[in-house]
Design a protein around this motif. Structure first.
Motif, PDB file in Angstrom:
ATOM      1  N   ASP A 150       0.836  -1.195   0.000  1.00  0.00           N
ATOM      2  CA  ASP A 150       0.000   0.000   0.000  1.00  0.00           C
ATOM      3  C   ASP A 150       0.875   1.250   0.000  1.00  0.00           C
ATOM      4  O   ASP A 150       1.579   1.515  -0.956  1.00  0.00           O
ATOM      5  N   ALA A 151       0.871   1.997   1.097  1.00  0.00           N
ATOM      6  CA  ALA A 151       1.525   3.299   1.116  1.00  0.00           C
ATOM      7  C   ALA A 151       2.974   3.263   1.571  1.00  0.00           C
ATOM      8  O   ALA A 151       3.668   4.287   1.516  1.00  0.00           O
ATOM      9  N   VAL A 152       3.469   2.122   2.050  1.00  0.00           N
ATOM     10  CA  VAL A 152       4.858   2.038   2.496  1.00  0.00           C
ATOM     11  C   VAL A 152       5.752   1.965   1.258  1.00  0.00           C
ATOM     12  O   VAL A 152       5.607   1.066   0.429  1.00  0.00           O
ATOM     13  N   PRO A 153       6.695   2.896   1.117  1.00  0.00           N
ATOM     14  CA  PRO A 153       7.512   2.913  -0.106  1.00  0.00           C
ATOM     15  C   PRO A 153       8.675   1.923  -0.047  1.00  0.00           C
ATOM     16  O   PRO A 153       9.027   1.414   1.024  1.00  0.00           O
ATOM     17  N   GLU A 154       9.266   1.689  -1.188  1.00  0.00           N
ATOM     18  CA  GLU A 154      10.416   0.794  -1.324  1.00  0.00           C
ATOM     19  C   GLU A 154      11.511   1.524  -2.104  1.00  0.00           C
ATOM     20  O   GLU A 154      11.256   2.064  -3.189  1.00  0.00           O
ATOM     21  N   PRO A 155      12.747   1.555  -1.591  1.00  0.00           N
ATOM     22  CA  PRO A 155      13.840   2.235  -2.311  1.00  0.00           C
ATOM     23  C   PRO A 155      14.469   1.308  -3.353  1.00  0.00           C
ATOM     24  O   PRO A 155      15.600   0.845  -3.205  1.00  0.00           O
ATOM     25  N   PHE A 156      13.728   1.026  -4.429  1.00  0.00           N
ATOM     26  CA  PHE A 156      14.183   0.098  -5.462  1.00  0.00           C
ATOM     27  C   PHE A 156      15.599   0.425  -5.923  1.00  0.00           C
ATOM     28  O   PHE A 156      15.937   1.590  -6.137  1.00  0.00           O
ATOM     29  N   ILE A 157      16.405  -0.624  -6.093  1.00  0.00           N
ATOM     30  CA  ILE A 157      17.775  -0.428  -6.546  1.00  0.00           C
ATOM     31  C   ILE A 157      17.957  -1.067  -7.913  1.00  0.00           C
ATOM     32  O   ILE A 157      17.425  -2.150  -8.193  1.00  0.00           O
ATOM     33  N   ASP A 158      18.681  -0.388  -8.770  1.00  0.00           N
ATOM     34  CA  ASP A 158      18.994  -0.923 -10.094  1.00  0.00           C
ATOM     35  C   ASP A 158      19.993  -2.065  -9.901  1.00  0.00           C
ATOM     36  O   ASP A 158      21.022  -1.900  -9.245  1.00  0.00           O
ATOM     37  N   VAL A 159      19.707  -3.223 -10.476  1.00  0.00           N
ATOM     38  CA  VAL A 159      20.571  -4.383 -10.272  1.00  0.00           C
ATOM     39  C   VAL A 159      21.959  -4.154 -10.863  1.00  0.00           C
ATOM     40  O   VAL A 159      22.939  -4.761 -10.411  1.00  0.00           O
ATOM     41  N   ASP A 160      22.087  -3.244 -11.819  1.00  0.00           N
ATOM     42  CA  ASP A 160      23.420  -2.908 -12.320  1.00  0.00           C
ATOM     43  C   ASP A 160      24.251  -2.214 -11.243  1.00  0.00           C
ATOM     44  O   ASP A 160      25.479  -2.372 -11.207  1.00  0.00           O
ATOM     45  N   ASP A 161      23.587  -1.473 -10.355  1.00  0.00           N
ATOM     46  CA  ASP A 161      24.305  -0.895  -9.217  1.00  0.00           C
ATOM     47  C   ASP A 161      24.761  -1.990  -8.249  1.00  0.00           C
ATOM     48  O   ASP A 161      25.853  -1.917  -7.680  1.00  0.00           O
ATOM     49  N   VAL A 162      23.922  -2.996  -8.061  1.00  0.00           N
ATOM     50  CA  VAL A 162      24.309  -4.117  -7.197  1.00  0.00           C
ATOM     51  C   VAL A 162      25.513  -4.833  -7.794  1.00  0.00           C
ATOM     52  O   VAL A 162      26.464  -5.190  -7.090  1.00  0.00           O
ATOM     53  N   ALA A 163      25.490  -5.032  -9.113  1.00  0.00           N
ATOM     54  CA  ALA A 163      26.619  -5.685  -9.779  1.00  0.00           C
ATOM     55  C   ALA A 163      27.888  -4.849  -9.665  1.00  0.00           C
ATOM     56  O   ALA A 163      28.980  -5.387  -9.454  1.00  0.00           O
ATOM     57  N   ASP A 164      27.757  -3.533  -9.793  1.00  0.00           N
ATOM     58  CA  ASP A 164      28.922  -2.661  -9.626  1.00  0.00           C
ATOM     59  C   ASP A 164      29.468  -2.760  -8.207  1.00  0.00           C
ATOM     60  O   ASP A 164      30.689  -2.810  -7.997  1.00  0.00           O
ATOM     61  N   ALA A 165      28.570  -2.777  -7.221  1.00  0.00           N
ATOM     62  CA  ALA A 165      28.995  -2.875  -5.830  1.00  0.00           C
ATOM     63  C   ALA A 165      29.676  -4.209  -5.565  1.00  0.00           C
ATOM     64  O   ALA A 165      30.732  -4.273  -4.908  1.00  0.00           O
ATOM     65  N   ALA A 166      29.089  -5.293  -6.065  1.00  0.00           N
ATOM     66  CA  ALA A 166      29.683  -6.616  -5.866  1.00  0.00           C
ATOM     67  C   ALA A 166      31.051  -6.693  -6.514  1.00  0.00           C
ATOM     68  O   ALA A 166      31.999  -7.256  -5.937  1.00  0.00           O
ATOM     69  N   THR A 167      31.186  -6.131  -7.706  1.00  0.00           N
ATOM     70  CA  THR A 167      32.471  -6.152  -8.406  1.00  0.00           C
ATOM     71  C   THR A 167      33.529  -5.390  -7.617  1.00  0.00           C
ATOM     72  O   THR A 167      34.680  -5.838  -7.497  1.00  0.00           O
ATOM     73  N   ALA A 168      33.140  -4.246  -7.055  1.00  0.00           N
ATOM     74  CA  ALA A 168      34.085  -3.481  -6.239  1.00  0.00           C
ATOM     75  C   ALA A 168      34.566  -4.301  -5.054  1.00  0.00           C
ATOM     76  O   ALA A 168      35.768  -4.371  -4.764  1.00  0.00           O
ATOM     77  N   VAL A 169      33.649  -4.942  -4.364  1.00  0.00           N
ATOM     78  CA  VAL A 169      34.019  -5.731  -3.192  1.00  0.00           C
ATOM     79  C   VAL A 169      34.873  -6.933  -3.590  1.00  0.00           C
ATOM     80  O   VAL A 169      35.871  -7.259  -2.938  1.00  0.00           O
TER      81      VAL A 169
END
Length: 278
Positions: A150-169
Motif C-alpha cells: 500500500d503506502a509504504v515505499p520501497e527504495p528500489f535499486i537498479d541491479v546494475d548498481d548491485v553488480a557494480d557494488a559486488a564487483t568493487a568488493v
C-alpha cells in the motif's frame, strides 16, 4: 591486480550474469557456476561443490532458497583454501525479527559470519528489474499489477548498481572485510508510483491494485509457483509493510563514490528496449 580465480555462483541469475563480464574487464579469471554451466553447481547436490571450489580464492555466493546448505559450503570453502566470501543477502536482514521471510538469507549470513574467512555481505533492496525480468513483468504487460503493498515505499535499486557494488568488493581485498552494506536506490517509491512511472515511459495505460497477501499467494500458485514459494514471496510484502526497510542509505555511494541510479533512469532505459509492450 590479483590473477586468482573468482567463483560466481548463480551465474545465470540477475546479479551473477552482470558481475561476470565486469570481473573479466578487470582482468580477473572467473569460474562460472550454475546448474546449467560447464562448472555445474547445485545447492541440492553437495557432491559437486568441491570441484567448483578447487583453486578458488574468492567466491560470490547467492543463498539457496532453503536454510542450511551455506554452512557446509563455507566449511568446504575453508578446506579448499578460499580466502574471501561475498554474500548476497537482503535489505535489513537483521531487522526481520520473527518474519518467516528470508530464513534462507539469515542462515547464510550466520554461516558466513561464523567462518574464518574474510567476508562481506551485500544487502540490497528490491531490484528495479523485478518489473521487467521477474514476477511483476507479465502482469504489467497484461495491463495491471496487483500486489499486497500500500503506502509504504520501497527504495528500489537498479541491479546494475548491485553488480557494480559486488564487483568493487570482489576486486578490493581487505577493504570491505567484516562489512554488511545496505544498498538502496536514491529515493523510495510506492508500488503505485512505480507503476505510474512505467506507464508514462511506456506510453501504456497501466494500473496498480492493492490485494491481500493471501490473494497474492493464491494468484502466484495459479501462475505455477509452488505453495511454499508463493507464501515466501507474499511474506516479503508483509515484512515490507512494517516500514523497517523503507528508508534509503548512503552505502552504495560509499562503495562506488557515486550516487545510485534513479528508478526513472531504469524505466526510461527499459521502456526504450520495449520491455512493457503488449
Amino acid at each position: 591486480m590479483s590473477n586468482d580465480t573468482t567463483l560466481v555462483l548463480g551465474a545465470t541469475g540477475k546479479t551473477g550474469r552482470r558481475i561476470i563480464p565486469r570481473l573479466r574487464l578487470h582482468g580477473i579469471p572467473v569460474r562460472v557456476a550454475s546448474r546449467s554451466s560447464r562448472t555445474r553447481f547445485d545447492w541440492s547436490d553437495p557432491d559437486g561443490w568441491d570441484a567448483a571450489l578447487r583453486g578458488i580464492s574468492v567466491a560470490y555466493v547467492v543463498a539457496p532458497r532453503v536454510p542450511g546448505p551455506v554452512h557446509e559450503f563455507v566449511a568446504r570453502a575453508e578446506a579448499a583454501g578460499v580466502r574471501r566470501l561475498v554474500l548476497l543477502s537482503g535489505r535489513g536482514a537483521d531487522t526481520w525479527g520473527d518474519s518467516t521471510f528470508g530464513l534462507d538469507m539469515r542462515s547464510a549470513e550466520e554461516a558466513v559470519r561464523g567462518s574464518a574467512l574474510e567476508w562481506t555481505i551485500l544487502r540490497p533492496s528490491n531490484f528495479a528489474q523485478n518489473f521487467d525480468e521477474d514476477v511483476f513483468h507479465a502482469p504489467l504487460v497484461a495491463g495491471e499489477l496487483a500486489l499486497p503493498a500500500d503506502a509504504v515505499p520501497e527504495p528500489f535499486i537498479d541491479v546494475d548498481d548491485v553488480a557494480d557494488a559486488a564487483t568493487a568488493v570482489l576486486t578490493e581485498a581487505g577493504r570491505h572485510a567484516g562489512r554488511a552494506y545496505e544498498l538502496t536506490g536514491p529515493r523510495a517509491l510506492t508500488f503505485g508510483e512505480a507503476v505510474e512511472l512505467i506507464s508514462r515511459a511506456s506510453g501504456r495505460s497501466l494500473a496498480y491494485r492493492r490485494i491481500s497477501p493471501a490473494e497474492y499467494a493464491a494468484a502466484l500458485v495459479e501462475e505455477g509457483l509452488s505453495e511454499e514459494d508463493a507464501h515466501h514471496v507474499a511474506e516479503m510484502f508483509v515484512l515490507m509493510e512494517r516500514g523497517l526497510i523503507a528508508a534509503t542509505t548512503d552505502d552504495l555511494a560509499t562503495l562506488l563514490g557515486r550516487a545510485p541510479r534513479t528508478f526513472e533512469e531504469y524505466v526510461a532505459r527499459t521502456a526504450a528496449a520495449g520491455a512493457w509492450r503488449e
